[in-house]
Design a protein around this motif. Structure first.
Motif, PDB file in Angstrom:
ATOM      1  N   MET A   1       0.850  -1.183   0.000  1.00 38.00           N
ATOM      2  CA  MET A   1       0.000   0.000   0.000  1.00 38.00           C
ATOM      3  C   MET A   1       0.888   1.236   0.000  1.00 38.00           C
ATOM      4  SD  MET A   1      -3.241   1.009   2.421  1.00 38.00           S
ATOM      5  CE  MET A   1      -2.226   0.749   3.830  1.00 38.00           C
ATOM      6  N   PHE A   2       0.780   2.106   0.999  1.00 37.14           N
ATOM      7  CA  PHE A   2       1.566   3.344   0.918  1.00 37.14           C
ATOM      8  C   PHE A   2       2.850   3.235   1.724  1.00 37.14           C
ATOM      9  CE2 PHE A   2      -1.881   4.487   3.966  1.00 37.14           C
ATOM     10  CZ  PHE A   2      -2.972   3.993   3.262  1.00 37.14           C
ATOM     11  N   GLN A   3       3.929   3.412   0.988  1.00 35.26           N
ATOM     12  CA  GLN A   3       5.254   3.324   1.603  1.00 35.26           C
ATOM     13  C   GLN A   3       5.422   4.293   2.759  1.00 35.26           C
ATOM     14  OE1 GLN A   3       8.550   2.213   0.499  1.00 35.26           O
ATOM     15  NE2 GLN A   3       8.045   1.127  -1.389  1.00 35.26           N
ATOM     16  N   PHE A   4       4.908   5.506   2.563  1.00 35.75           N
ATOM     17  CA  PHE A   4       5.196   6.506   3.587  1.00 35.75           C
ATOM     18  C   PHE A   4       4.492   6.172   4.892  1.00 35.75           C
ATOM     19  CE2 PHE A   4       1.549   9.113   4.433  1.00 35.75           C
ATOM     20  CZ  PHE A   4       0.710   8.823   3.375  1.00 35.75           C
ATOM     21  N   VAL A   5       3.409   5.399   4.783  1.00 42.96           N
ATOM     22  CA  VAL A   5       2.736   4.982   6.016  1.00 42.96           C
ATOM     23  C   VAL A   5       3.693   4.139   6.842  1.00 42.96           C
ATOM     24  CG1 VAL A   5       0.846   3.637   6.994  1.00 42.96           C
ATOM     25  CG2 VAL A   5       0.477   5.008   4.950  1.00 42.96           C
ATOM     26  N   SER A 127      -6.993   3.066   0.719  1.00 45.13           N
ATOM     27  CA  SER A 127      -6.402   1.754   0.458  1.00 45.13           C
ATOM     28  C   SER A 127      -6.695   1.284  -0.964  1.00 45.13           C
ATOM     29  CB  SER A 127      -6.904   0.726   1.475  1.00 45.13           C
ATOM     30  OG  SER A 127      -8.291   0.565   1.335  1.00 45.13           O
ATOM     31  N   LYS A 128      -7.748   1.840  -1.582  1.00 46.24           N
ATOM     32  CA  LYS A 128      -8.074   1.454  -2.960  1.00 46.24           C
ATOM     33  C   LYS A 128      -7.351   2.337  -3.973  1.00 46.24           C
ATOM     34  CE  LYS A 128     -12.605  -0.405  -1.878  1.00 46.24           C
ATOM     35  NZ  LYS A 128     -13.768   0.255  -1.269  1.00 46.24           N
ATOM     36  N   ASN A 130      -4.117   4.100  -5.713  1.00 48.37           N
ATOM     37  CA  ASN A 130      -2.740   3.657  -5.949  1.00 48.37           C
ATOM     38  C   ASN A 130      -1.776   4.725  -5.434  1.00 48.37           C
ATOM     39  OD1 ASN A 130      -0.329   2.722  -6.904  1.00 48.37           O
ATOM     40  ND2 ASN A 130      -0.791   3.130  -9.068  1.00 48.37           N
ATOM     41  N   ILE A 131      -1.685   4.832  -4.111  1.00 48.56           N
ATOM     42  CA  ILE A 131      -0.920   5.943  -3.536  1.00 48.56           C
ATOM     43  C   ILE A 131       0.563   5.851  -3.896  1.00 48.56           C
ATOM     44  CG2 ILE A 131      -0.191   7.056  -1.390  1.00 48.56           C
ATOM     45  CD1 ILE A 131      -2.915   6.747  -0.352  1.00 48.56           C
ATOM     46  N   ASP A 132       1.112   4.659  -3.867  1.00 43.99           N
ATOM     47  CA  ASP A 132       2.542   4.539  -4.203  1.00 43.99           C
ATOM     48  C   ASP A 132       2.808   4.984  -5.644  1.00 43.99           C
ATOM     49  OD1 ASP A 132       3.383   3.773  -1.733  1.00 43.99           O
ATOM     50  OD2 ASP A 132       3.483   1.634  -2.187  1.00 43.99           O
ATOM     51  N   GLY A 133       1.932   4.581  -6.552  1.00 43.12           N
ATOM     52  CA  GLY A 133       2.086   4.977  -7.961  1.00 43.12           C
ATOM     53  C   GLY A 133       1.960   6.488  -8.117  1.00 43.12           C
ATOM     54  N   LEU A 134       0.918   7.067  -7.451  1.00 44.43           N
ATOM     55  CA  LEU A 134       0.742   8.519  -7.520  1.00 44.43           C
ATOM     56  C   LEU A 134       1.960   9.213  -6.919  1.00 44.43           C
ATOM     57  CD1 LEU A 134      -2.996   8.900  -6.357  1.00 44.43           C
ATOM     58  CD2 LEU A 134      -2.091   9.048  -8.690  1.00 44.43           C
ATOM     59  N   TYR A 135       2.443   8.633  -5.825  1.00 41.29           N
ATOM     60  CA  TYR A 135       3.592   9.239  -5.152  1.00 41.29           C
ATOM     61  C   TYR A 135       4.802   9.278  -6.082  1.00 41.29           C
ATOM     62  CZ  TYR A 135       6.297  10.964  -1.317  1.00 41.29           C
ATOM     63  OH  TYR A 135       7.053  11.783  -0.536  1.00 41.29           O
ATOM     64  N   MET A 136       5.023   8.175  -6.777  1.00 44.88           N
ATOM     65  CA  MET A 136       6.188   8.122  -7.665  1.00 44.88           C
ATOM     66  C   MET A 136       6.062   9.119  -8.797  1.00 44.88           C
ATOM     67  SD  MET A 136       7.567   4.256  -7.801  1.00 44.88           S
ATOM     68  CE  MET A 136       6.074   3.396  -7.376  1.00 44.88           C
ATOM     69  N   SER A 137       4.850   9.237  -9.369  1.00 44.89           N
ATOM     70  CA  SER A 137       4.750  10.164 -10.491  1.00 44.89           C
ATOM     71  C   SER A 137       4.842  11.611  -9.996  1.00 44.89           C
ATOM     72  CB  SER A 137       3.533   9.878 -11.365  1.00 44.89           C
ATOM     73  OG  SER A 137       2.402  10.454 -10.819  1.00 44.89           O
ATOM     74  N   CYS A 138       4.266  11.892  -8.825  1.00 44.79           N
ATOM     75  CA  CYS A 138       4.396  13.250  -8.261  1.00 44.79           C
ATOM     76  C   CYS A 138       5.853  13.553  -7.901  1.00 44.79           C
ATOM     77  CB  CYS A 138       3.532  13.401  -7.013  1.00 44.79           C
ATOM     78  SG  CYS A 138       1.782  13.640  -7.372  1.00 44.79           S
ATOM     79  N   ALA A 139       6.532  12.557  -7.332  1.00 44.85           N
ATOM     80  CA  ALA A 139       7.933  12.767  -6.937  1.00 44.85           C
ATOM     81  C   ALA A 139       8.774  13.052  -8.175  1.00 44.85           C
ATOM     82  CB  ALA A 139       8.467  11.552  -6.194  1.00 44.85           C
ATOM     83  N   TYR A 140       8.446  12.374  -9.260  1.00 42.82           N
ATOM     84  CA  TYR A 140       9.196  12.571 -10.496  1.00 42.82           C
ATOM     85  C   TYR A 140       8.980  13.987 -11.038  1.00 42.82           C
ATOM     86  CZ  TYR A 140      11.425  11.711 -14.917  1.00 42.82           C
ATOM     87  OH  TYR A 140      12.280  11.791 -15.970  1.00 42.82           O
ATOM     88  N   GLN A 141       7.721  14.454 -10.964  1.00 42.27           N
ATOM     89  CA  GLN A 141       7.438  15.826 -11.414  1.00 42.27           C
ATOM     90  C   GLN A 141       8.163  16.847 -10.550  1.00 42.27           C
ATOM     91  OE1 GLN A 141       3.209  16.795 -11.510  1.00 42.27           O
ATOM     92  NE2 GLN A 141       2.801  14.704 -12.194  1.00 42.27           N
ATOM     93  N   TYR A 142       8.204  16.545  -9.261  1.00 44.53           N
ATOM     94  CA  TYR A 142       8.803  17.500  -8.316  1.00 44.53           C
ATOM     95  C   TYR A 142      10.319  17.559  -8.494  1.00 44.53           C
ATOM     96  CZ  TYR A 142      10.366  19.349  -3.824  1.00 44.53           C
ATOM     97  OH  TYR A 142      10.979  20.063  -2.841  1.00 44.53           O
TER      98      TYR A 142
END
Ligand SMILES: *[C@@H]1O[C@H](CO)[C@@H](O)[C@H](O)[C@H]1NC(C)=O
Ligand SMILES: *[C@@H]1O[C@H](CO)[C@@H](O)[C@H](O)[C@H]1NC(C)=O
Ligand SMILES: *[C@@H]1O[C@H](CO)[C@@H](O)[C@H](O)[C@H]1NC(C)=O
Ligand SMILES: *[C@@H]1O[C@H](CO)[C@@H](O)[C@H](O)[C@H]1NC(C)=O
Length: 216
Positions: A1-5, A127-128, A130-142
């Motif tokens: 699920m979410f890594q940052f959790v 939980s439904k 895709n937080i990790d996926g969103l996180y990766m794409s946001c991190a890439y943009q940032y």
């Protein structure tokens, strides 16, 4: 699920062996040497209070979780129940007269707040998503070179970007942001925990109380 959790939850005494050692050195000598303090630097009441932390730990957490325990982060009701156990721990610590106990209390109260926001009503949608996926794409943009392993560099900015993309209700969005903001403050305390403890013990001055209202 979410890594940052995992990162924030690993701050919980329940999941991280080092934290237990950090909070509850086994003897006065261990406590003083961990903090690099001299006995004469320390208010005697705080040495006694340190033993009180151990007693609270045994009375509330150890009775419920046979150490070491890994919590299942996919079981929201189990995690919320653990937050209830932590609340008992925090309440027990609150009865101590040592100002420095305000620090473990802050850590525990912040962890409870984070857990309740992520695993409470918002859990179903979070939980439904895709937080990790969103996180990766946001991190890439940032920052094109930032990976999830480089958390929490840019954590707040990236998490805000994730929040905007969540397919969740407004109240779930707010819970997520509250958890992120509290997580950032907890992390900042955590990175300076040793010097903060030393200051509080030497001067017998309490750290601020965790204020949930600040995140609403
Ligand atoms: C501990 O404090 C005493 C008295 O202030 C001092 O003489 C001694 O050098 C200190 N020891 C350490 C390890 O700081
Ligand atoms: C989730 O945790 C609760 C409370 O600790 C427990 O009763 C339940 O059996 C767990 N569920 C699963 C699927 O492990
Ligand atoms: C917290 O403490 C109360 C009073 O001792 C107890 O009844 C309750 O079961 C505890 N909660 C948890 C989650 O352990
Ligand atoms: C991007 O992330 C890397 C790795 O954490 C860091 O060293 C670098 O300074 C960041 N660049 C910017 C512009 O924030």
């Amino acid at each position: 699920m979410f890594q940052f959790v995992l990162i924030t939850v690993s701050c919980l005494a329940l999941t991280n062996a080092d934290i237990h050692v950090l909070f509850v050195p086994k003897s006065e000598e261990e406590l003083l040497s961990f903090l690099g303090l001299n006995k004469s630097d320390v208010n005697e009441g705080c040495i006694d209070a340190w033993e009180y932390v151990e007693r609270c730990y045994q009375a509330t957490i150890e009775g419920e979780y046979h150490y070491p325990t890994q919590l299942d982060i996919y079981n929201a009701s189990g995690i919320l129940r653990a937050a209830g156990v932590l609340r008992n721990f925090s309440d027990c610590l609150g009865d101590s007269s040592c100002a420095a106990n305000s620090i473990p209390i802050y850590v525990v109260d912040a962890s409870i707040f984070i857990v309740e926001n992520l695993f409470g009503d918002a859990y179903d949608c979070l939980s439904k998503s895709n937080i990790d996926g969103l996180y990766m794409s946001c991190a890439y943009q940032y920052n094109g070179t930032l990976s999830v392993d480089n958390l929490p560099h840019g954590f707040k900015e990236v998490s805000y970007c994730v929040a905007d993309l969540l397919p969740c209700s407004h109240s779930d969005f707010l819970s997520f942001l509250a958890a992120v903001d509290a997580g950032v403050d907890l992390h900042n305390l955590w990175t300076n925990i040793e010097s903060t403890l030393v200051e509080a013990i030497k001067n017998d001055v309490a750290y601020e109380a965790f204020d949930p209202e600040a995140y609403l």
